[in-house]
Each structure stands twice: as structure tokens, then as C-alpha cells.
Design a protein around this motif. Structure first.
Motif, PDB file in Angstrom:
ATOM      1  N   TYR A 598       3.717  -3.150  -4.639  1.00  0.00           N
ATOM      2  CA  TYR A 598       2.600  -3.074  -3.703  1.00  0.00           C
ATOM      3  C   TYR A 598       1.266  -3.444  -4.347  1.00  0.00           C
ATOM      4  CZ  TYR A 598       5.988  -0.743  -0.759  1.00  0.00           C
ATOM      5  OH  TYR A 598       7.115  -0.446  -0.018  1.00  0.00           O
ATOM      6  N   THR A 599       1.294  -4.394  -5.260  1.00  0.00           N
ATOM      7  CA  THR A 599       0.061  -5.005  -5.757  1.00  0.00           C
ATOM      8  C   THR A 599      -0.068  -6.378  -5.099  1.00  0.00           C
ATOM      9  OG1 THR A 599       1.171  -6.045  -7.645  1.00  0.00           O
ATOM     10  CG2 THR A 599       0.268  -3.825  -7.978  1.00  0.00           C
ATOM     11  N   THR A 600      -1.185  -7.034  -5.342  1.00  0.00           N
ATOM     12  CA  THR A 600      -1.395  -8.376  -4.783  1.00  0.00           C
ATOM     13  C   THR A 600      -1.133  -9.450  -5.836  1.00  0.00           C
ATOM     14  OG1 THR A 600      -3.758  -8.152  -5.277  1.00  0.00           O
ATOM     15  CG2 THR A 600      -3.038  -7.600  -3.052  1.00  0.00           C
ATOM     16  N   ILE A 601      -0.271  -9.143  -6.771  1.00  0.00           N
ATOM     17  CA  ILE A 601       0.017 -10.089  -7.850  1.00  0.00           C
ATOM     18  C   ILE A 601       0.569 -11.392  -7.273  1.00  0.00           C
ATOM     19  CG2 ILE A 601       2.371  -9.244  -8.285  1.00  0.00           C
ATOM     20  CD1 ILE A 601       1.546  -9.594 -11.339  1.00  0.00           C
ATOM     21  N   CYS A 622       5.321  -6.890  -3.088  1.00  0.00           N
ATOM     22  CA  CYS A 622       4.347  -7.853  -3.626  1.00  0.00           C
ATOM     23  C   CYS A 622       4.384  -9.112  -2.750  1.00  0.00           C
ATOM     24  CB  CYS A 622       4.678  -8.192  -5.082  1.00  0.00           C
ATOM     25  SG  CYS A 622       4.491  -6.800  -6.211  1.00  0.00           S
ATOM     26  N   TYR A 623       3.753  -9.031  -1.605  1.00  0.00           N
ATOM     27  CA  TYR A 623       3.849 -10.089  -0.600  1.00  0.00           C
ATOM     28  C   TYR A 623       3.248 -11.408  -1.066  1.00  0.00           C
ATOM     29  CZ  TYR A 623       4.919  -6.089   2.384  1.00  0.00           C
ATOM     30  OH  TYR A 623       5.488  -4.965   2.906  1.00  0.00           O
ATOM     31  N   SER A 624       2.301 -11.359  -2.009  1.00  0.00           N
ATOM     32  CA  SER A 624       1.650 -12.590  -2.471  1.00  0.00           C
ATOM     33  C   SER A 624       2.454 -13.311  -3.543  1.00  0.00           C
ATOM     34  CB  SER A 624       0.253 -12.262  -3.030  1.00  0.00           C
ATOM     35  OG  SER A 624      -0.556 -11.650  -2.050  1.00  0.00           O
ATOM     36  N   THR A 646       8.915  -9.428  -0.843  1.00  0.00           N
ATOM     37  CA  THR A 646       8.005 -10.324  -1.560  1.00  0.00           C
ATOM     38  C   THR A 646       7.998 -11.665  -0.835  1.00  0.00           C
ATOM     39  OG1 THR A 646       9.729 -11.209  -3.015  1.00  0.00           O
ATOM     40  CG2 THR A 646       8.592  -9.212  -3.763  1.00  0.00           C
ATOM     41  N   GLY A 647       7.175 -12.603  -1.326  1.00  0.00           N
ATOM     42  CA  GLY A 647       7.124 -13.936  -0.735  1.00  0.00           C
ATOM     43  C   GLY A 647       7.939 -14.957  -1.504  1.00  0.00           C
ATOM     44  N   ILE A 648       8.854 -14.506  -2.354  1.00  0.00           N
ATOM     45  CA  ILE A 648       9.633 -15.401  -3.210  1.00  0.00           C
ATOM     46  C   ILE A 648      10.465 -16.362  -2.367  1.00  0.00           C
ATOM     47  CG2 ILE A 648      11.535 -15.478  -4.891  1.00  0.00           C
ATOM     48  CD1 ILE A 648      10.349 -12.894  -6.075  1.00  0.00           C
ATOM     49  N   LYS A 649      10.393 -17.649  -2.698  1.00  0.00           N
ATOM     50  CA  LYS A 649      11.045 -18.705  -1.905  1.00  0.00           C
ATOM     51  C   LYS A 649      12.441 -19.050  -2.410  1.00  0.00           C
ATOM     52  CE  LYS A 649       7.217 -19.164   0.432  1.00  0.00           C
ATOM     53  NZ  LYS A 649       7.122 -18.579   1.795  1.00  0.00           N
ATOM     54  N   LYS A 650      12.694 -18.843  -3.687  1.00  0.00           N
ATOM     55  CA  LYS A 650      14.011 -19.154  -4.249  1.00  0.00           C
ATOM     56  C   LYS A 650      14.167 -18.435  -5.581  1.00  0.00           C
ATOM     57  CE  LYS A 650      12.415 -23.272  -6.728  1.00  0.00           C
ATOM     58  NZ  LYS A 650      12.573 -24.720  -6.944  1.00  0.00           N
ATOM     59  N   MET A 651      15.424 -18.260  -5.988  1.00  0.00           N
ATOM     60  CA  MET A 651      15.698 -17.625  -7.273  1.00  0.00           C
ATOM     61  C   MET A 651      15.641 -18.663  -8.388  1.00  0.00           C
ATOM     62  SD  MET A 651      16.078 -14.669  -6.020  1.00  0.00           S
ATOM     63  CE  MET A 651      16.455 -13.726  -7.487  1.00  0.00           C
ATOM     64  N   PRO A 652      15.205 -18.284  -9.583  1.00  0.00           N
ATOM     65  CA  PRO A 652      15.259 -19.219 -10.715  1.00  0.00           C
ATOM     66  C   PRO A 652      16.711 -19.575 -11.043  1.00  0.00           C
ATOM     67  CG  PRO A 652      13.924 -17.275 -11.213  1.00  0.00           C
ATOM     68  CD  PRO A 652      14.640 -16.979  -9.949  1.00  0.00           C
ATOM     69  N   LEU A 693      19.108 -14.109   1.475  1.00  0.00           N
ATOM     70  CA  LEU A 693      18.205 -14.766   2.419  1.00  0.00           C
ATOM     71  C   LEU A 693      18.338 -16.290   2.365  1.00  0.00           C
ATOM     72  CD1 LEU A 693      15.061 -12.565   1.618  1.00  0.00           C
ATOM     73  CD2 LEU A 693      16.898 -12.101   3.245  1.00  0.00           C
ATOM     74  N   ASN A 694      17.974 -16.929   3.469  1.00  0.00           N
ATOM     75  CA  ASN A 694      18.029 -18.393   3.608  1.00  0.00           C
ATOM     76  C   ASN A 694      19.467 -18.911   3.484  1.00  0.00           C
ATOM     77  OD1 ASN A 694      15.273 -18.164   3.777  1.00  0.00           O
ATOM     78  ND2 ASN A 694      14.846 -19.096   1.789  1.00  0.00           N
TER      79      ASN A 694
END
Length: 854
Positions: A598-601, A622-624, A646-652, A693-694
Motif C-alpha cells: 500500500y505504498t505508491t512505489i 502497490c497499484y502504481s 498491483t499494476g504489474i503487466k507481466k512476470m519476468p 491473470l491475462n
């Protein structure tokens, strides 16, 4: 068998000696030409000191010089732990380098920002050896002997009696008298509510009595609204004001015109103005509302009472103390089965001075060794004759003194939690693991499983307690908290609210209560501290992330934390101004636990991937944050990764190399890059919950092998909200994602198939309790969920074309035997078979029958 009173550092010395003697450690030393003979001498000295620990802990009671010697030894052992961990970290760096063959990675590692100083290490080992040798010489002057002490059985309690601890020994009359007052609609008050003040000393059972009343069935039925809150502390008036603010909002919204029962537990605030403000809020309720106030202060009770007299809660009789002690000692067996212990047990009960808390904790201690000699030894202990330092009762000192060493360390660490703090079991265990308080088990159990056993044992000994049986959180009684703070000494520093005092230079574990704005001046008491292991902010009230943010001075992360090279635990959670971590985070080679929830990191520096010891990384909310560092695969010791919400789009790439992962809350699939779903096959130890997800980006879902992951009990499967659906492919994907039969909760979102695979709703899932189907708009029928024997909650949304709800949905002759809640949203066609949706929902709230049966 374990020595009585083994000191806090006994476990630390044992672990150090095991590490120094390990083959991996010896090989690394010899290969790097470090002075291994000096390490051999160091191990001998540590074992020599370990041999007198039991005698030292006994003698420090009457000899203050021995107590000083023990503190010096603890500080030296902490330093030794840091030193050995530094060597371990360097060995681990070489292990990762050997596993990673790519040239660019090797180059990156070879130019590490934190090069290991081999030459300086020999000097530091010699300095430590000389320091420990001086302490070994002093042991003779202090008259400390090896092997002094008694052997006691450390039988782990087989069952916990905590939940049955509500048995009101000696409190029947108190309960009935107050209950009558609660059930009377008008106590002669001109106001809408009456206050019932309960006054008594610490440990006498005020909270337990209030819980008995609060959970009484007649009392529950009498009031429409029930609420419980921990009262304001005498140590934190600003926190009290925050609680009043929260209470005001809650009362205005919920209690207007309704009879309520409100419990203010452990109230300390004597301000009439504050009470008058709160009293005004209570007038929103209906006539006959009641407020129970428990407090140690008669002044507080006099301030809050209106028409009902103060109820003084007296001490228990010796007979009742014995009944309570025996209940905990014999684990609900009849004490008459142990006639030899009854006489000495009753004498111990008399020493409890009428306090239920003392009776419960001593019962937990005595229950670990049902032996007459040991009970008599405890009865004759000289600890009974001590004065009460910091309000620590002799009975509680005894309960700690006779703990096995592995529990002493874990219990003392809990002094970082302030009074009234609600412990989350999993968080406490992860902190214990991060601090090295949980050893690797030879039994095959994981460190988390061993830690859970430790937690349950402390719970069974009443050192932890469950304030409400319907809640998963735990607390420590205020007097138990005093005990933890007392035994942790100068090595744990808790910055209490509005108290300004300087931390000792030796402090290793630091915690504090967050404020709205935590400026740099708040941390001035830490000036001069260099060896912190723990930096942990916390809150006394549950957070709602939608409410206002809190902020911390940028100097904390940019200036202060970089100087603390030995940190194992860092938390900056819930600070709204934390947008980044400095690159220097990679220098904190000892780190095991990072919480940025819950930070804006917005990003994590690449240097995070050089923290090879890292076990827990919490990024919840961490939505950002839109991506993880590319080299996450290097974190080979990572066990818990929470990236939910979180806003993560893909895994490494290569996430499957993280073989130690036990928690992975989300797995996000990229279109053409990043880890494929096949990486999940390699993560065989996953447990708890996962959201995949996705799923529109999946080629072969069977590669995930979810069916074999027996410890995954909560699974969410989600396709993109606005994507071009391929119904045939998506059914094949969902078919291949069949979870383990141990599944408890299943969520499927935005599935584009026209029907569900056979496993969805199949009776072979005997533990499935909750199912959510959302946005599956192409499906022509619901799955046969009536076949699920344990289903309690069913939520369906956005299935616009439901046409079949017959035997397939019901699933048999007696469907939905366990169903408690059924909710539908956004289903235009459901009126064809459920003509009164709102009525059906109300019906189901009070009945197990299924809508449509009539």
C-alpha cells in the motif's frame, strides 16, 4: 529434555556452531584462504560459554553482575551472527554466479557494489574471538559453572484450551448481575444509554468477563448493534483521539435509532471533555443501549458512569484459581487422575494471588511436565520472592523462565508489538523466520510450519490470546506485554506514543506506531544506533486504505536506512509518499523481509535482485507498480511474493527458477514476453492463493499442472476484460487449469467459452466452499454447482444468457445442503426462473433452502 531456564541466546549459539562446523562453510573458508583455525577456536569458545548459560540465567536473579555479563555476551553473539551471515551471503553470491552462465550476468555479479573484504574479515574474526575469550575468562570470576540446572520435560501441549478459557470460574455471580443490568431497557437514565463500568487490577479478568457478556446469546439477541474496541491507552492520547474520530464516523452511520451494546475495553483516558464528546455520540442509539467500560482506574470509572454503580471485580478465590490452573495444566482432563499433583498444585494456585491470568499461564507451564518433583521445584523457586519489576508478576516471570529456549527467543521478539496490538499469525511467523529465530527442521517440516507450532504453543500457554473467537487475530495481555519488554531488555526498542527516550546503542529490533506525518525528529532516539535488524512501523487500529494516507520523512529511506547495514526486516508499508527504493538497497545483504504494501512505489531498483537472502517481498496494493525487476530469478531463497492488487503487466522471465516460492499471489501472463504459464509447473511448493491473470495469452494451460499443487486452496482464473474471445480455445485452457481437489475457493472471471468444463462444479471437489463466476457472458448455462457438497457461498455476475437451471444446476436430489449465501448481479434473464431476486436473497440470508424451490 532441555535445561531449565536456557538463556535467550542459547539457540543463537547452537546455530552459530552448526554453521561454523558445516562442510559448506569449511570449504568456502579454505577456498578463500580465510583463517579457519581461528573459526575452530571461536566454536570452542562459544561452546564453553553455552555450557554456563543455564547457571548464569539462574544467578542473574540475585547477582546483577551476572546480568551485565549476559547482556555483554548477547551483544557479542549478535555481532557473531552478523559476521557469519556476511560470510554466508558471500558464499551464496558465488552460488548464484555459478548457477548463472550468461556472460552479462557474470559481469554484473563480478562488479558488485558491495565487494567482500577477505583480508578485513580475518581481522574481524580475530577481534570477535578475543572479545568472547574475555567473556569466557570472566565466567570463572563470576562463579558460573557448567551443567548446573534441572532437566524438565518440554512436552508440547497436545490441545489448546484457550478457546475453552471462557469458563467463568468464580465469575458466575459477576456475570449474572451485570447481565441483568444489560437486559433492562431502562436503568433510570435520562439518556438513551447506560454505562456499566467494570474496575479491577491488571490480570484479574475484566476483559474475559466483558467477553462472556458480549458473547452471551441472550445479550446478543437483545441488541441490534454490537461493537468492541480497545480503549485509549495512558501511553497514547493522540492515538486515542484518532480512535474517537473513527468511532464517531462508525456510530453516526450505524447506530442511529437502534439499541446497541458497545464495549470500551481497557480505558485509560481520564479527560471528562473527551468522555463528554464520546457520550454525545452514544445518544444516537435507541433507549436501552448499553456501554460496558473496563478499566484499572476508579477515576476513569467515576468519569464515565451515569446511573449504574461501578462494578468492582475482585480477585478469584484460591479454589477458583486452582480450578483454572488445573484446567490449563491437565488439558481438560480431570485433576483427580493426578492425586500426587493436586496438593502441590493448590499451593502454587495460592501464589497466583487471585489473578486468572497468572493461573492460566502457570497452568500452561505446569502442563508441560506432569511430574511431582518439577511442580515442587517451581513451588519453591526463588522467583516468587522477587519484587515486580515493571509490573511483571512473579508468576509470569516463572512462565517465561521455564520456557524452552526456542520459545523464549520468539516470545521476547514480540516485545516490538505495543499493548493492544492485534497480531496476525502469519506476519509474526514470517518475522521470526526472517530474524533467524526458526531453525531448519530435520522432520521435513518447513520453517513456516515449525513457526506455526511455536505460535500455537505460546497460545496454549496463554502468552498469546484470542480476543474474539470469531476473528483470526491475536493479542498479548498488557502484563504479558510488560513481560516481553522486560526480558528483551535493551535489544528491543519500541518507540511508544508521545514518549521521548533514547534507544540503547545495542538495540537490534525497532518498532513504532505510525503517525499521520512521521518527521525525521521522530527517529532521533535512534541516533548512534548502528546494528538494527528490524525497522517495523505498525498501527494500533485496522487500516482502511481508502482513508487518508500517512507520510514518512524522505530522510528515513534516503539517509537513515542506508546506514543500517545489518537489517533483516524493513517495512515502509502504507506510507503514501514512498515512490521508490534507493539503489543502495542492494548493499543490505542481510535482508530477509521487505514490506512495501500500500505504498505508491512505481519501480523496484535492479539491485533488489542481489539480495540473495531475501525470503519475503510484500507489494500488496502497490497499484502504481507496473513491473518487477528483470532478474527476479536470482532470488533463489525467496519464499513469499505478494503482488496482489498491483499494476504489474507481466512476470519476468524464468520465474520457475524460484524453487523456494511458497506464496505467489498473482501470476500475470504477457502477450509474447516474460514467463509463460509453464513456469508454474516448476513452482511445486505453492500454497494459499493464486490469481492467474491475462489467460488469453496462454497456449497450453495444462503446462501449469495446478492439479498437482495440493496446498493451493484459493484459485482465481481471469481473462482480459476487453479482449477478442476464442470460445473453443478458452474452454481448452480452462479445462487444462483444473485445480487440486483440496480447493476451497474458486473464482472465474471474463471466461469466453460457451460452456464450462466438467470439472467446474464436479462433486470431486469436496472442500470447495466459495465459487465466484463473473463476466462469463457467453455461457448458456451455469455449471452443476449443486453437486458440490461443501458449497457455502455462490456469486454469479454478468451471465446474460442463462437458459438452463434444471438438474444440471441443482446437481441432484438434495442440492445445496451447505449453502448460506447466494447472490446474483447483472443477469437480465434470471427473472425467468427467479421472479423475486431481492426476496430470494433475503430468504437465503435466514434459510438453507434454495430460491425457486417453491
Amino acid at each position: 529434555m532441555a535445561l531449565v531456564g536456557q538463556a535467550l541466546l542459547s539457540g543463537s549459539i547452537q546455530v552459530l556452531c552448526e554453521k561454523i562446523a558445516s562442510r559448506e562453510f569449511v570449504d568456502f573458508f579454505r577456498a578463500r584462504r580465510l583463517n579457519h583455525s581461528l573459526m575452530d577456536k571461536l566454536k570452542v569458545t562459544l561452546n564453553t560459554l553455552h555450557a554456563v548459560l543455564n547457571d548464569a540465567e539462574e544467578k542473574q536473579i540475585v547477582n546483577l553482575a551476572v546480568g551485565v555479563w549476559l547482556n555483554d555476551l548477547k551483544d557479542a553473539v549478535f555481532y557473531a551472527e552478523d559476521l557469519v551471515d556476511e560470510i554466508d551471503s558471500e558464499a551464496l553470491r558465488h552460488e548464484v554466479k555459478d548457477q548463472t552462465k550468461q556472460t552479462q550476468v557474470c559481469n554484473f555479479l563480478s562488479t558488485s557494489r558491495n565487494p567482500f573484504n577477505y583480508k578485513g574479515m580475518n581481522g574481524r574474526i580475530k577481534e570477535l574471538f578475543e572479545r568472547l575469550e574475555r567473556l569466557a575468562e570472566q565466567r570463572n570470576r563470576l562463579g558460573l559453572s557448567e551443567g548446573i540446572g534441572r532437566n524438565v520435560s518440554q512436552r508440547t501441549p497436545t490441545t489448546s484450551v484457550v478457546e475453552e478459557g471462557f469458563c467463568p470460574y468464580g465469575r458466575d455471580k459477576d456475570k449474572e448481575n451485570i447481565k441483568k443490568l444489560l437486559l433492562v431497557s431502562d436503568n433510570g437514565s435520562s439518556s438513551n444509554f447506560s454505562v456499566v463500568p467494570i474496575v479491577g487490577m491488571g490480570g484479574v479478568g475484566k476483559t474475559t468477563l466483558a467477553q462472556l457478556l458480549y458473547n452471551d446469546e441472550q445479550v446478543k439477541e437483545h441488541f441490534d448493534i454490537h461493537a468492541w474496541t480497545k480503549g485509549t491507552s495512558k501511553e497514547g492520547t493522540s492515538e486515542g483521539r484518532l480512535r474517537y474520530d473513527s468511532l464517531e464516523i462508525r456510530l453516526r452511520e450505524q447506530v442511529r435509532g437502534k439499541p446497541f451494546l458497545f464495549v470500551l475495553d481497557d480505558l485509560w483516558n481520564e479527560s471528562y471533555d473527551d468522555w463528554d464528546r464520546l457520550r454525545t455520540l452514544f445518544t444516537y442509539g435507541a433507549k436501552g443501549s448499553k456501554v460496558i467500560v473496563t478499566t484499572r482506574s476508579r477515576r476513569v470509572a467515576s468519569t464515565v458512569r451515569n446511573t449504574i454503580p461501578i462494578h468492582d471485580l475482585e480477585k478469584l478465590s484460591d479454589d477458583d484459581c486452582w480450578l483454572l490452573l488445573a484446567k490449563h495444566a491437565f488439558r481438560n482432563e480431570n485433576s483427580s487422575a493426578h492425586p500426587d499433583l493436586e496438593e502441590v498444585g493448590k499451593k502454587i494456585a495460592r501464589k497466583c494471588n487471585g489473578l486468572p491470568l497468572a493461573s492460566k499461564t502457570l497452568g500452561g507451564l505446569l502442563g508441560c511436565n506432569l511430574d511431582y518433583k518439577e511442580w515442587n521445584y517451581i513451588l519453591d523457586s526463588n522467583l516468587w520472592d522477587l519484587r515486580h519489576p515493571n509490573s511483571v508478576l512473579p508468576s509470569l516471570r516463572l512462565s517465561y523462565h521455564y520456557l524452552p529456549s526456542y520459545l523464549k527467543r520468539c516470545f521476547a521478539y514480540c516485545s516490538i508489538f505495543p499493548k493492544g496490538y492485534e497480531l496476525e499469525k502469519e506476519t509474526v511467523i514470517l518475522l521470526w523466520v526472517a530474524e533467524g529465530l526458526i531453525p531448519q527442521s530435520d522432520s521435513g517440516n518447513t520453517m513456516e510450519e515449525v513457526g506455526e507450532g511455536y505460535f500455537d504453543e505460546l497460545l496454549s500457554r496463554s502468552l498469546f490470546q484470542r480476543p474474539r473467537l470469531d476473528q483470526p487475530r491475536f493479542t498479548m495481555h498488557d502484563l504479558i506485554n510488560d513481560l516481553a519488554k522486560f526480558v528483551s531488555g535493551e535489544f528491543c526498542f519500541r518507540l511508544d506514543l508521545e514518549l521521548s527516550h533514547e534507544a540503547r546503542k545495542r538495540v537490534r529490533h525497532f518498532s513504532y506506531v505510525r503517525g499521520k506525518f512521521d518527521t525525521s525528529s521522530k527517529f532521533q532516539p535512534l541516533d548512534g544506533v548502528k546494528y538494527l535488524h528490524t525497522f517495523f512501523p505498525l498501527s494500533l487500529t485496522p487500516y482502511d486504505t481508502r482513508e487518508g494516507e500517512v507520510y514518512v520523512s524522505n530522510k528515513v529511506q534516503d539517509d537513515f536506512l542506508p546506514t543500517q547495514k545489518y537489517l533483516r526486516v524493513i517495512s515502509l508499508s502504507r506510507y503514501g509518499n514512498i515512490t521508490h527504493l534507493p539503489d543502495s538497497i542492494g548493499n543490505h545483504i542481510h535482508l530477509r523481509y521487505i514490506d512495501l504494501s500500500y505504498t505508491t512505489i512505481k519501480r523496484l531498483p535492479d539491485s533488489v535482485c542481489t539480495l540473495y537472502n531475501l525470503q519475503t517481498l510484500l507489494l500488496l496494493g502497490c497499484y502504481s507498480l507496473v513491473k518487477l525487476p528483470a532478474d527476479m530469478r536470482k532470488l533463489i531463497h525467496l519464499r513469499h511474493l505478494d503482488i496482489d492488487r498491483t499494476g504489474i503487466k507481466k512476470m519476468p522471465v524464468h520465474m520457475g527458477r524460484l524453487k523456494s516460492l511458497r506464496t505467489l499471489t498473482a501470476f500475470v501472463l504477457g502477450k509474447s514476453t516474460g514467463s509463460s504459464i509453464a513456469e508454474l509447473r516448476e513452482l511445486s511448493h505453492l500454497r494459499g492463493k493464486i490469481s492467474i491473470l491475462n489467460l488469453e495469452n496462454v497456449v497450453r494451460a495444462i503446462d501449469a499442472l495446478l492439479k498437482d499443487k495440493n496446498d493451493l486452496n484459493e484459485v482465481e482464473l481471469q481473462w482480459g476484460y476487453k479482449v477478442l474471445h476464442d470460445s473453443v480455445k478458452e474452454r481448452q485452457v480452462l479445462e487444462g487449469l483444473q485445480p487440486s481437489v483440496n480447493l476451497v475457493k474458486l473464482t472465474i472471471r471474463f471466461y469466453g467459452g460457451t460452456s464450462f468444463p466438467n470439472w467446474v462444479g464436479d462433486s470431486s471437489f469436496p472442500n470447495l466452499q466459495v465459487m465466484r463466476l463473473s463476466g462469463c457472458s457467453n455461457c448458456s448455462s451455469l455449471p452443476p454447482v449443486g453437486r458440490l457438497p461443501a458449497l457455502k457461498e455462490l456469486y454469479v455476475e454478468g451471465m446474460e444468457f442463462v437458459t438452463s437451471v434444471g438438474v444440471e444446476f441443482y446437481g441432484g436430489n438434495q442440492p445445496f445442503q451447505s449453502l448460506e449465501k447466494l447472490q446474483f448481479w447483472n443477469m437480465p434473464k434470471w427473472e425467468e426462473w427467479l421472479p423475486s431476486p431481492s426476496g430470494a436473497e433475503r430468504k437465503l440470508a435466514h434459510s438453507s433452502s434454495f430460491p425457486g424451490d417453491n
